[in-house]
Design an enzyme around this catalytic site. Structure first.
Site, short mmCIF file in Angstrom:
data_model
loop_
_atom_site.label_atom_id
_atom_site.label_comp_id
_atom_site.label_asym_id
_atom_site.label_seq_id
_atom_site.Cartn_x
_atom_site.Cartn_y
_atom_site.Cartn_z
N LYS A 186 -12.30 -8.41 -12.64
CA LYS A 186 -11.49 -9.62 -12.76
C LYS A 186 -11.19 -10.19 -11.39
CE LYS A 186 -7.47 -10.84 -12.68
NZ LYS A 186 -7.63 -12.17 -12.07
N GLU A 262 -5.65 -1.12 -2.55
CA GLU A 262 -5.83 -1.77 -1.24
C GLU A 262 -4.82 -2.92 -1.19
OE1 GLU A 262 -7.88 -0.78 1.11
OE2 GLU A 262 -9.07 0.67 0.00
N GLU A 393 4.40 -10.06 5.48
CA GLU A 393 3.02 -10.47 5.74
C GLU A 393 2.99 -12.00 5.76
OE1 GLU A 393 0.37 -9.45 2.49
OE2 GLU A 393 -1.18 -8.90 3.93
P1 NAP Z 1 -2.17 -10.77 -5.85
O1 NAP Z 1 -1.31 -11.90 -6.23
O2 NAP Z 1 -1.61 -9.41 -5.86
O3 NAP Z 1 -3.44 -10.86 -6.81
C1 NAP Z 1 -4.55 -10.01 -6.65
C2 NAP Z 1 -5.31 -9.94 -7.96
O4 NAP Z 1 -4.47 -9.34 -8.95
C3 NAP Z 1 -5.73 -11.28 -8.53
O5 NAP Z 1 -6.96 -11.13 -9.19
C4 NAP Z 1 -4.62 -11.56 -9.52
O6 NAP Z 1 -4.99 -12.44 -10.56
C5 NAP Z 1 -4.38 -10.18 -10.08
N1 NAP Z 1 -3.07 -10.00 -10.69
C6 NAP Z 1 -1.90 -10.56 -10.34
N2 NAP Z 1 -0.92 -10.13 -11.16
C7 NAP Z 1 -1.50 -9.28 -12.05
C8 NAP Z 1 -1.02 -8.52 -13.15
N3 NAP Z 1 0.27 -8.54 -13.51
N4 NAP Z 1 -1.90 -7.77 -13.86
C9 NAP Z 1 -3.20 -7.73 -13.51
N5 NAP Z 1 -3.71 -8.44 -12.47
C10 NAP Z 1 -2.87 -9.19 -11.74
O7 NAP Z 1 -2.77 -10.95 -4.38
P2 NAP Z 1 -3.48 -12.21 -3.76
O8 NAP Z 1 -2.43 -13.21 -3.45
O9 NAP Z 1 -4.65 -12.63 -4.58
O10 NAP Z 1 -4.09 -11.58 -2.43
C11 NAP Z 1 -3.36 -11.49 -1.26
C12 NAP Z 1 -2.86 -10.08 -1.05
O11 NAP Z 1 -3.95 -9.17 -1.10
C13 NAP Z 1 -2.23 -9.88 0.31
O12 NAP Z 1 -1.05 -9.13 0.19
C14 NAP Z 1 -3.28 -9.10 1.07
O13 NAP Z 1 -2.77 -8.33 2.13
C15 NAP Z 1 -3.87 -8.27 0.00
N6 NAP Z 1 -5.21 -7.80 0.38
C16 NAP Z 1 -5.37 -6.48 0.71
C17 NAP Z 1 -6.60 -6.03 1.12
C18 NAP Z 1 -6.81 -4.58 1.49
O14 NAP Z 1 -7.95 -4.15 1.55
N7 NAP Z 1 -5.76 -3.81 1.73
C19 NAP Z 1 -7.68 -6.91 1.19
C20 NAP Z 1 -7.47 -8.24 0.86
C21 NAP Z 1 -6.23 -8.68 0.44
P3 NAP Z 1 -4.53 -13.99 -10.56
O15 NAP Z 1 -5.43 -14.66 -9.61
O16 NAP Z 1 -4.74 -14.42 -11.94
O17 NAP Z 1 -3.10 -14.03 -10.13
#
Ligand code: NAP
Length: 489
Positions: A186, A262, A393
Site C-alpha cells: 500500500k 522505519e 522533524e
Molecule cells: P505517514 O503519515 O505515517 O504515512 C505513511 C504510510 O502509512 C502511508 O502509506 C499512509 O497512507 C499510511 N498510513 C497512515 N495512517 C495509517 C493507518 N492508520 N493505517 C495504515 N496505514 C496508514 O508518513 P508520511 O507522511 O507518508 O511520511 C513521512 C514520514 O515517514 C516521516 O516521519 C519520515 O521521517 C518517515 N520516513 C521514514 C523513513 C525511514 O526509513 N526511517 C523513510 C522515509 C520516510 P496515506 O497516504 O493514505 O495516509
C-alpha cells in the site's frame, strides 16, 4: 536537461496503470477513484483506483494462495525476475523520473537519482536471493547435530510513505521477493503512481500473479486494519511517521506480527572546529536539501563548534539561498514544492516559533505566494534551546544552526531527542570521530559525508526511529524465519 513539454508530462501520466493490481490482474476499486495532485500547482494529475475493504481482503486472499508456490520457486528464478525489473527501471529512468517529479515535486535530477537508488535494491536482492543459507553444527555434548534453515516468513503487508515514492517500495519488495514471500503493498495516497509503475514492470519481468498485490486507497486505516488483524498475515513492514508506526504496532500486537518499523528522524549534523570546513558545508547542503528536506535522513539541526558557528551558518546561507526554487520539471531548479499545504504549514509554524524565541533568519523564512506548496530555503542562526524545530522533524528546507562549546556538549545535544535514525559528523581527528560515533544514539552515522543511503548498507534506526534494517545483508533477514532442526544421530 532539455525542456520538458506538457505532452511529455501527459504521456508519462497516461502510461501508468491506474487500477488495483490483485492476483495478476488490474481491476477497479470498490470505492471509485482518488485524485493524485501535482504539488507544484495544486492541480489534479489523474485519478487512481480507491480500494474498498473487500478489495484489500481480496489482495490478501490471493497473496496467501500464491504463497506456497512462490516460496518453492528456485531462488535463482526469483533473483532473475528482480534482475530483469532492475534493468527495465534503468532503461526507463527518464520516464519514471519525470513521473516521480510530477507526483512528488522534487527536481527531475533528484528523481533520477532516486530511480537509480530504488532500482539498486532490486539488483542487490537479485544477488541476495541465491545466498540464503543455514548452518550445521555439532552440539556441545557431541551427541546430536544442529541444523538451521531459512524460510520465507509468509504473506507480508508493506506500507510506504510519499517522500521517496519508489525507493521506499523497492527496499521492501526486493527482499520480500528474494526471500520468497508474497505481499500486499500500500503506497501513500499522495504518490501512488511510481509504485503502480513498479507493479507493471515486475509483471513484465515475469513475477507470477498473486505474489505482489498493490492496493491504493483514500482511507489507509479502514482498508489496512482488517489485514493487520487477519491471522493469515505474517509480517508488517512500515515506513512512515513514528505516530502512525506506534498505532500500527498496537494493532499488530493482537496478531503478534513480525514487524519492521522505519520511522521518523531528527538527525543532528555536528561540525567540529577541526573539520574540513568546505567539505562540511558541502555535506550540510546535501544532508539538508536532498529531497527538499523531506527525508527521514535530513539533517534537522546543525550543532557547530562555537569558534566557527557564525562562519558556517553564513556559508550555508549563501549556498542554500542561491538554490533555485521552482517546479521540478524546470531547468536549473534545485528546490521543488513541499508535498501539500499541511506540510508547508507545519514548516512555517516551526520557523515562526524559532524566530519568536530569538533565532536570526539569515536567508528565507517565508512561504512563497502563488500556486504550489513552495517554501523558501531557510537558514536560522543562534537558535535557542526551547525552539520546537530542534525537537520535531521539520521535513522541509530549513536549517537551524546552534553553537556548542565542548565535545561532551555536542554529544549530549545530538542525543537529546527521542529519535535515533542517523547523525552526521564532520571532523578530521580520527580518535574523536570514533569516540563520537560510539557515543551517538543512532542506527547510522555519516562520517564526513552528508548522505548514507546505499542499497548494500543496513538502513534503519534505534529509539523512536524504529527497528529492523532495510538493505545490506540484513535486509533479507527481515523476510526470513529461522527453523532449527535437532538431528538425532
Ligand atoms: P505517514 O503519515 O505515517 O504515512 C505513511 C504510510 O502509512 C502511508 O502509506 C499512509 O497512507 C499510511 N498510513 C497512515 N495512517 C495509517 C493507518 N492508520 N493505517 C495504515 N496505514 C496508514 O508518513 P508520511 O507522511 O507518508 O511520511 C513521512 C514520514 O515517514 C516521516 O516521519 C519520515 O521521517 C518517515 N520516513 C521514514 C523513513 C525511514 O526509513 N526511517 C523513510 C522515509 C520516510 P496515506 O497516504 O493514505 O495516509
Amino acid at each position: 536537461m532539455s525542456t520538458i513539454t506538457t505532452t511529455q508530462e501527459q504521456h508519462v501520466i497516461d502510461n501508468v496503470p491506474k487500477q488495483l493490481y490483485i492476483g495478476g490482474e488490474w481491476r477497479d476499486g470498490g470505492e471509485g477513484t482518488l485524485a493524485v495532485e501535482d504539488p507544484s500547482t495544486g492541480e489534479t494529475l489523474c485519478e487512481v483506483a480507491d480500494a474498498s475493504v473487500e478489495d484489500a481482503k481480496a489482495a490478501l486472499d490471493v497473496a496467501v494462495e500464491a504463497g506456497p508456490d512462490f516460496a518453492a520457486r528456485p531462488p535463482r528464478e526469483r533473483g532473475e525476475i528482480l534482475r530483469r525489473a532492475y534493468e527495465a527501471i534503468i532503461d526507463r529512468q527518464d520516464e519514471l523520473a519525470l513521473l516521480m517529479t510530477l507526483e512528488m515535486g522534487k527536481p527531475v535530477s533528484e528523481s533520477r537519482a532516486e530511480i537509480v537508488y530504488a532500482a539498486d535494491f532490486l539488483r542487490w536482492f537479485a544477488e541476495e536471493a541465491v545466498r540464503i543459507d543455514g548452518r550445521f553444527a555439532v552440539a556441545p555434548n557431541g551427541q546430536s547435530r544442529l541444523l538451521t534453515m531459512k524460510q520465507p516468513v509468509g504473506p507480508c503487508l508493506l506500507i510506504t510513505p510519499w517522500n521517496f515514492p519508489l525507493a521506499m517500495g523497492t527496499r521492501k519488495v526486493g527482499p520480500a521477493i528474494a526471500a520468497g514471500c508474497t505481499m500486499v503493498v500500500k503506497p501513500a495516497q499522495q504518490t501512488p503512481l511510481s509504485m503502480l509503475m513498479l507493479a507493471s514492470i515486475l509483471e513484465e519481468a515475469g513475477l507470477p500473479g498473486g505474489v505482489l498485490n498493490l492496493v491504493t486507497a483514500s482511507s489507509s486505516s479502514r482498508t489496512m486494519e482488517p489485514l493487520i488483524a487477519d491471522p493469515r498475515l505474517r509480517k508488517l513492514s512500515f515506513t512512515g511517521s513514528t505516530e502512525v508506526g506506534r498505532t500500527l504496532m498496537g494493532q499488530a500486537s493482537e496478531n503478534l506480527l513480525r514487524l519492521s518499523m522505519e520511522l521518523g528522524g531528527n538527525a543532528p549534523f555536528i561540525v567540529f572546529e577541526d573539520a574540513d570546513f568546505d567539505a562540511a558545508v558541502e555535506g550540510a547542503v546535501i544532508a539538508k536539501m536532498r529531497n527538499i528536506g523531506e527525508a527521514c535522513t535530513a539533517a534537522n539541526r546543525f550543532h557547530v563548534a562555537e569558534s566557527i558557528a557564525d562562519r558556517f551558518a553564513e556559508a550555508l546561507a549563501d549556498r542554500i539561498g542561491a538554490m533555485r526554487v521552482g517546479r521540478g520539471t524546470e531547468d536549473g531548479v534545485k528546490v521543488g514544492p513541499l508535498i501539500d499545504e499541511k506540510q508547508r504549514g507545519k514548516v512555517a509554524a516551526l520557523v515562526d516559533d524559532a524566530v519568536q524565541r530569538g533565532a536570526r533568519v539569515l536567508v528565507g523564512g517565508h512561504a512563497r505566494d502563488g500556486a504550489g506548496y513552495f517554501y523558501d530555503p531557510t537558514v536560522l542562526a543562534d537558535v535557542p534551546d526551547g525552539a520546537e524545530l530542534l525537537r520535531e522533524e521539520i521535513f522541509g528546507p530549513v536549517a537551524p544552526v546552534k553553537p556548542f562549546a565542548t565535545e561532551a556538549e555536542a554529544i549530549a545535544a545530538a542525543n537529546d531527542t527521542e529519535f535515533g535514525l542517523v547523525a552526521y559528523l564532520f571532523t578530521s581527528d580520527l580518535k574523536r570521530a570514533l569516540r563520537v560515533v560510539e557515543a551517538l544514539e543512532t542506527g547510522m552515522v555519516g562520517l564526513n559525508q552528508g548522505i548514507v543511503s546505499n542499497a548494500a548498507a543496513p538502513f534503519g534506526g534505534v529509539k523512536h526511529s524504529g527497528f529492523g534494517r532495510e538493505g545490506g545483508y540484513e535486509g533479507i533477514e527481515e523476510y526470513l524465519e529461522t527453523k532449527y532442526v535437532a538431528v538425532n544421530l
